[in-house]
Design a protein around this motif. Structure first.
Motif, PDB file in Angstrom:
ATOM      1  N   ASP A 157     -41.779  -8.793  32.538  1.00 39.74           N
ATOM      2  CA  ASP A 157     -41.083  -9.513  31.596  1.00 39.74           C
ATOM      3  C   ASP A 157     -40.101  -9.075  30.738  1.00 39.74           C
ATOM      4  O   ASP A 157     -39.059  -9.543  30.610  1.00 39.74           O
ATOM      5  CB  ASP A 157     -42.308 -10.343  30.539  1.00 39.74           C
ATOM      6  CG  ASP A 157     -41.473 -11.500  29.890  1.00 39.74           C
ATOM      7  OD1 ASP A 157     -40.727 -12.305  30.637  1.00 39.74           O
ATOM      8  OD2 ASP A 157     -42.112 -11.864  28.838  1.00 39.74           O
ATOM      9  N   THR A 158     -40.303  -7.770  30.156  1.00 40.22           N
ATOM     10  CA  THR A 158     -39.282  -7.007  29.473  1.00 40.22           C
ATOM     11  C   THR A 158     -37.867  -6.809  30.164  1.00 40.22           C
ATOM     12  O   THR A 158     -36.969  -6.776  30.078  1.00 40.22           O
ATOM     13  CB  THR A 158     -40.065  -5.821  28.793  1.00 40.22           C
ATOM     14  OG1 THR A 158     -40.875  -6.356  27.878  1.00 40.22           O
ATOM     15  CG2 THR A 158     -38.862  -5.038  28.118  1.00 40.22           C
ATOM     16  N   ILE A 159     -38.545  -6.124  31.378  1.00 41.08           N
ATOM     17  CA  ILE A 159     -37.367  -5.713  32.601  1.00 41.08           C
ATOM     18  C   ILE A 159     -36.342  -6.983  33.020  1.00 41.08           C
ATOM     19  O   ILE A 159     -35.302  -6.777  33.350  1.00 41.08           O
ATOM     20  CB  ILE A 159     -37.986  -4.997  33.661  1.00 41.08           C
ATOM     21  CG1 ILE A 159     -38.649  -3.576  33.154  1.00 41.08           C
ATOM     22  CG2 ILE A 159     -37.020  -4.718  34.748  1.00 41.08           C
ATOM     23  CD1 ILE A 159     -39.556  -3.163  34.431  1.00 41.08           C
ATOM     24  N   MET A 160     -37.198  -8.066  33.196  1.00 41.20           N
ATOM     25  CA  MET A 160     -36.643  -9.419  33.548  1.00 41.20           C
ATOM     26  C   MET A 160     -35.542  -9.478  32.514  1.00 41.20           C
ATOM     27  O   MET A 160     -34.358 -10.061  32.780  1.00 41.20           O
ATOM     28  CB  MET A 160     -37.523 -10.220  33.871  1.00 41.20           C
ATOM     29  CG  MET A 160     -38.369  -9.895  35.012  1.00 41.20           C
ATOM     30  SD  MET A 160     -37.469 -10.302  36.731  1.00 41.20           S
ATOM     31  CE  MET A 160     -37.220 -12.222  36.738  1.00 41.20           C
ATOM     32  N   LYS A 161     -35.881  -9.700  31.527  1.00 40.78           N
ATOM     33  CA  LYS A 161     -35.102 -10.036  30.241  1.00 40.78           C
ATOM     34  C   LYS A 161     -33.916  -9.057  30.005  1.00 40.78           C
ATOM     35  O   LYS A 161     -32.892  -9.548  29.754  1.00 40.78           O
ATOM     36  CB  LYS A 161     -35.704 -10.343  28.968  1.00 40.78           C
ATOM     37  CG  LYS A 161     -36.773 -11.514  29.031  1.00 40.78           C
ATOM     38  CD  LYS A 161     -37.714 -11.785  27.714  1.00 40.78           C
ATOM     39  CE  LYS A 161     -38.607 -12.802  27.867  1.00 40.78           C
ATOM     40  NZ  LYS A 161     -39.551 -12.570  26.911  1.00 40.78           N
ATOM     41  N   SER A 162     -34.456  -7.738  30.047  1.00 36.71           N
ATOM     42  CA  SER A 162     -33.341  -6.793  29.893  1.00 36.71           C
ATOM     43  C   SER A 162     -32.075  -6.665  30.987  1.00 36.71           C
ATOM     44  O   SER A 162     -31.174  -6.643  30.524  1.00 36.71           O
ATOM     45  CB  SER A 162     -33.951  -5.455  29.652  1.00 36.71           C
ATOM     46  OG  SER A 162     -35.018  -5.700  28.466  1.00 36.71           O
ATOM     47  N   ALA A 163     -32.946  -6.569  32.011  1.00 33.07           N
ATOM     48  CA  ALA A 163     -32.060  -6.342  33.256  1.00 33.07           C
ATOM     49  C   ALA A 163     -31.101  -7.503  33.777  1.00 33.07           C
ATOM     50  O   ALA A 163     -29.998  -7.279  34.468  1.00 33.07           O
ATOM     51  CB  ALA A 163     -32.694  -5.637  34.450  1.00 33.07           C
ATOM     52  N   PHE A 164     -31.867  -8.807  33.722  1.00 35.85           N
ATOM     53  CA  PHE A 164     -31.361  -9.891  34.511  1.00 35.85           C
ATOM     54  C   PHE A 164     -31.061 -11.131  33.328  1.00 35.85           C
ATOM     55  O   PHE A 164     -30.772 -11.989  33.780  1.00 35.85           O
ATOM     56  CB  PHE A 164     -32.284 -10.277  35.567  1.00 35.85           C
ATOM     57  CG  PHE A 164     -32.445  -9.405  36.510  1.00 35.85           C
ATOM     58  CD1 PHE A 164     -31.431  -9.050  37.486  1.00 35.85           C
ATOM     59  CD2 PHE A 164     -33.651  -8.705  36.413  1.00 35.85           C
ATOM     60  CE1 PHE A 164     -31.618  -7.991  38.459  1.00 35.85           C
ATOM     61  CE2 PHE A 164     -33.766  -7.514  37.538  1.00 35.85           C
ATOM     62  CZ  PHE A 164     -32.873  -7.431  38.579  1.00 35.85           C
ATOM     63  N   SER A 165     -31.227 -10.948  32.124  1.00 36.98           N
ATOM     64  CA  SER A 165     -31.175 -11.979  31.260  1.00 36.98           C
ATOM     65  C   SER A 165     -31.959 -13.210  31.447  1.00 36.98           C
ATOM     66  O   SER A 165     -31.378 -14.305  31.268  1.00 36.98           O
ATOM     67  CB  SER A 165     -29.624 -12.372  31.016  1.00 36.98           C
ATOM     68  OG  SER A 165     -28.897 -11.225  30.468  1.00 36.98           O
ATOM     69  N   HIS A 166     -33.160 -12.870  31.826  1.00 38.15           N
ATOM     70  CA  HIS A 166     -33.923 -14.017  32.539  1.00 38.15           C
ATOM     71  C   HIS A 166     -34.396 -14.848  31.024  1.00 38.15           C
ATOM     72  O   HIS A 166     -34.824 -14.454  30.034  1.00 38.15           O
ATOM     73  CB  HIS A 166     -35.468 -13.525  32.990  1.00 38.15           C
ATOM     74  CG  HIS A 166     -36.378 -14.523  33.512  1.00 38.15           C
ATOM     75  ND1 HIS A 166     -36.197 -15.242  34.674  1.00 38.15           N
ATOM     76  CD2 HIS A 166     -37.342 -14.900  32.878  1.00 38.15           C
ATOM     77  CE1 HIS A 166     -36.870 -15.839  34.996  1.00 38.15           C
ATOM     78  NE2 HIS A 166     -37.690 -15.958  33.932  1.00 38.15           N
ATOM     79  N   GLN A 167     -34.410 -16.078  31.256  1.00 33.16           N
ATOM     80  CA  GLN A 167     -34.706 -16.911  30.187  1.00 33.16           C
ATOM     81  C   GLN A 167     -36.370 -17.349  30.237  1.00 33.16           C
ATOM     82  O   GLN A 167     -36.567 -17.632  31.360  1.00 33.16           O
ATOM     83  CB  GLN A 167     -33.833 -18.374  30.300  1.00 33.16           C
ATOM     84  CG  GLN A 167     -32.355 -18.067  30.183  1.00 33.16           C
ATOM     85  CD  GLN A 167     -32.214 -17.230  28.831  1.00 33.16           C
ATOM     86  OE1 GLN A 167     -32.454 -17.739  27.557  1.00 33.16           O
ATOM     87  NE2 GLN A 167     -31.246 -16.226  28.884  1.00 33.16           N
ATOM     88  N   GLY A 168     -36.997 -17.490  28.982  1.00 30.82           N
ATOM     89  CA  GLY A 168     -38.278 -17.884  29.255  1.00 30.82           C
ATOM     90  C   GLY A 168     -39.378 -16.649  29.353  1.00 30.82           C
ATOM     91  O   GLY A 168     -38.839 -15.563  29.287  1.00 30.82           O
ATOM     92  N   SER A 169     -40.626 -16.863  29.829  1.00 30.06           N
ATOM     93  CA  SER A 169     -41.442 -15.922  29.775  1.00 30.06           C
ATOM     94  C   SER A 169     -41.963 -15.897  31.257  1.00 30.06           C
ATOM     95  O   SER A 169     -42.747 -17.036  31.623  1.00 30.06           O
ATOM     96  CB  SER A 169     -42.438 -15.856  28.742  1.00 30.06           C
ATOM     97  OG  SER A 169     -43.384 -14.657  29.164  1.00 30.06           O
ATOM     98  N   ILE A 170     -41.848 -14.697  32.207  1.00 27.76           N
ATOM     99  CA  ILE A 170     -42.848 -14.854  33.308  1.00 27.76           C
ATOM    100  C   ILE A 170     -44.038 -14.740  33.243  1.00 27.76           C
ATOM    101  O   ILE A 170     -44.798 -14.490  34.246  1.00 27.76           O
ATOM    102  CB  ILE A 170     -41.995 -13.914  34.472  1.00 27.76           C
ATOM    103  CG1 ILE A 170     -42.436 -12.471  33.830  1.00 27.76           C
ATOM    104  CG2 ILE A 170     -40.542 -14.323  34.550  1.00 27.76           C
ATOM    105  CD1 ILE A 170     -42.043 -11.490  34.798  1.00 27.76           C
ATOM    106  N   GLN A 171     -44.640 -14.304  32.128  1.00 29.56           N
ATOM    107  CA  GLN A 171     -46.087 -14.049  31.950  1.00 29.56           C
ATOM    108  C   GLN A 171     -47.007 -15.111  32.195  1.00 29.56           C
ATOM    109  O   GLN A 171     -48.415 -14.857  32.261  1.00 29.56           O
ATOM    110  CB  GLN A 171     -46.169 -13.336  30.374  1.00 29.56           C
ATOM    111  CG  GLN A 171     -45.410 -12.196  30.260  1.00 29.56           C
ATOM    112  CD  GLN A 171     -45.854 -11.397  28.927  1.00 29.56           C
ATOM    113  OE1 GLN A 171     -47.029 -11.105  28.667  1.00 29.56           O
ATOM    114  NE2 GLN A 171     -44.817 -11.437  28.344  1.00 29.56           N
TER     115      GLN A 171
END
Length: 450
Positions: free
Chosen positions: A195-209
């Protein structure tokens, strides 16, 4: 006009002759191959005569000693018995020299030897040729391009994203507190990290958890971790065709497909977002630190000491391989020729009693400011020019996760299920990581409360 027809016996005689010639050719090729293997083994034995090791089988080497996930225990035995280094025969004609001495590590990591192709080639279909697998000038160009992205000043703004991902995980733990049983946390922590990598590297919105697809991706990565490790230790699996016909090969193919589908989808989504007008300006505007970020990144010396001691006992990657491009001579005078594969056993180094007294004791004071230790005694992120590019990112995430977790919970081990470390590409526990959680009163994990 008369027609001559071969009798059945003559036709059979011709076929039999062809089979005999073919059999002789096959036998000759096998003898040539056996001679090559014998001569190569004799060369290896001569090259390694300065490095004693336990007796090995002429064909199976030391493989039988490392069955049933006993590799880490065997490494510790070798570290105590054989100083600095010890050959590990995988098969009769294949050997790796395990190194676990800081002076030896310093010598190898100060060179530019490529990663051993025989071991790392198994990773190529799984992760592609990136920084981990590249060598030479191409690796240098990629590393130089990516290094600025991992500068400490660039990483600081991501602390808030890390904290958000940790809170999602802790909130899930809150919901599970009612279940009067230990919690297996490995899957939770893996999803939080992703989740952290997705938000940091790809600015992913929400939580994949809370996304089931993400859980299947984590499982696929875990499967590949075990499958590739086992593949490296099976001589028959070195042939791609043979491996593809096995159940493990088919399982690996399915796991690769699932992992690649997930990453391709993420990349395509991010590319589409960057096409939107104003997205780049939005990225630039968000690079700031709030109060919580500053607190989480402040002078945390004891936390850092504890994290480093945990990484000493349980290094994320147990070992890394190199293939000597030129001969090498170590400080004690022993040498190895070109072409030998060496395995830098980080686990062995961190469990070397000559380097770390009372090595099984968790003692954070080993890393107290001003403490003296060899420059290459502690290598959880490797060392030299090919050290882990994301080590500062990882340390930041460890500090954030530890701080926020201990603000909310007391963590107690489950005495009936003590984790059993086992060697894979990435160190993991054979029986999971089970903890009992106890909610602390008046938690202050939110920035508003701080």
């Amino acid at each position: 006009m008369s027609v001559s027809v071969l009798s059945p016996s003559r036709r059979l005689g011709g076929v039999s002759g062809i089979l005999q010639v073919t059999s002789l050719l096959i036998l000759l090729l096998l003898l040539i191959k056996a001679a090559q293997l014998y001569l190569h083994r004799q060369w290896l034995l001569k090259a390694l005569q300065q490095f004693p090791c336990p007796p090995s089988h002429w064909l199976f080497g030391h493989i039988q000693e490392f069955q049933h996930d006993q590799e880490l225990q065997r490494i510790q035995e070798r570290v105590k018995t054989f100083p600095s280094a010890c050959p590990y025969w995988i098969w009769g004609g294949k050997v790796r020299v395990q190194l676990y001495d800081p002076d030896y590590m310093k010598v190898i990591l100060g060179r530019s030897d490529p990663k051993s192709h025989g071991s790392y080639k198994f990773l190529a279909p799984r992760i592609g040729y990136g920084l981990l697998l590249l060598n030479g000038q191409t690796w240098f160009q990629h590393r130089r391009m990516l290094t600025p992205a991992f500068h400490n000043d660039i990483l600081k703004p991501y602390v808030g994203l890390m904290a958000d991902s940790v809170r999602v995980m802790l909130d899930k733990w809150e919901e599970l507190l009612g279940q009067d049983s230990p919690l297996e946390v490995f899957q939770h922590v893996s999803l939080m990290t992703l989740d952290t990598i997705m938000k940091s590297a790809f600015s992913h919105q929400g939580s994949i958890q809370v996304d089931r697809n993400s859980q299947s991706y984590i499982q696929a990565i875990s499967d590949l971790n075990s499958l590739v490790f086992c593949c490296m230790r099976n001589a028959f699996h070195e042939n791609d065709t043979i491996y593809s016909l096995t159940s493990a090969g088919r399982w690996t193919h399915r796991a690769c497909q699932l992992a690649h589908q997930h990453t391709d989808q993420v990349i395509q989504l991010r590319k589409a977002q960057l096409q939107k007008e104003g997205e780049l300006e939005k990225i630039k505007r968000k690079r700031h630190l709030d109060f919580l970020d500053i607190l989480l990144l402040a002078k945390m010396p004891y936390t850092t000491m504890c994290i480093k001691e945990a990484l000493r006992l349980y290094p994320p990657v147990p070992g890394i391989g190199r293939e000597l491009s030129t001969p090498v001579t170590f400080p004690d005078g022993r040498s190895l020729p070109k072409g030998i594969m060496v395995l830098l056993s980080i686990y062995g180094l961190h469990h070397n009693p000559k380097v770390w007294p009372n090595l099984e004791v968790f003692d954070p004071s080993r890393f107290a400011p001003g403490s003296a230790q060899h420059s290459h005694a502690f290598l959880p992120f490797s060392g030299g020019s090919r050290n882990c590019i994301g080590k500062q990112f990882a340390m930041n995430q460890l500090k954030v996760a530890r701080a926020l977790t201990l603000l909310r919970f007391e963590l107690l081990p489950d005495p009936t299920r003590i984790p059993i470390p086992m060697a894979r590409l990435v160190l993991k526990s054979k029986n999971g990581i089970h903890l009992r959680l106890r909610r602390l009163p008046n938690p202050c994990e939110d920035k508003d409360q701080l």
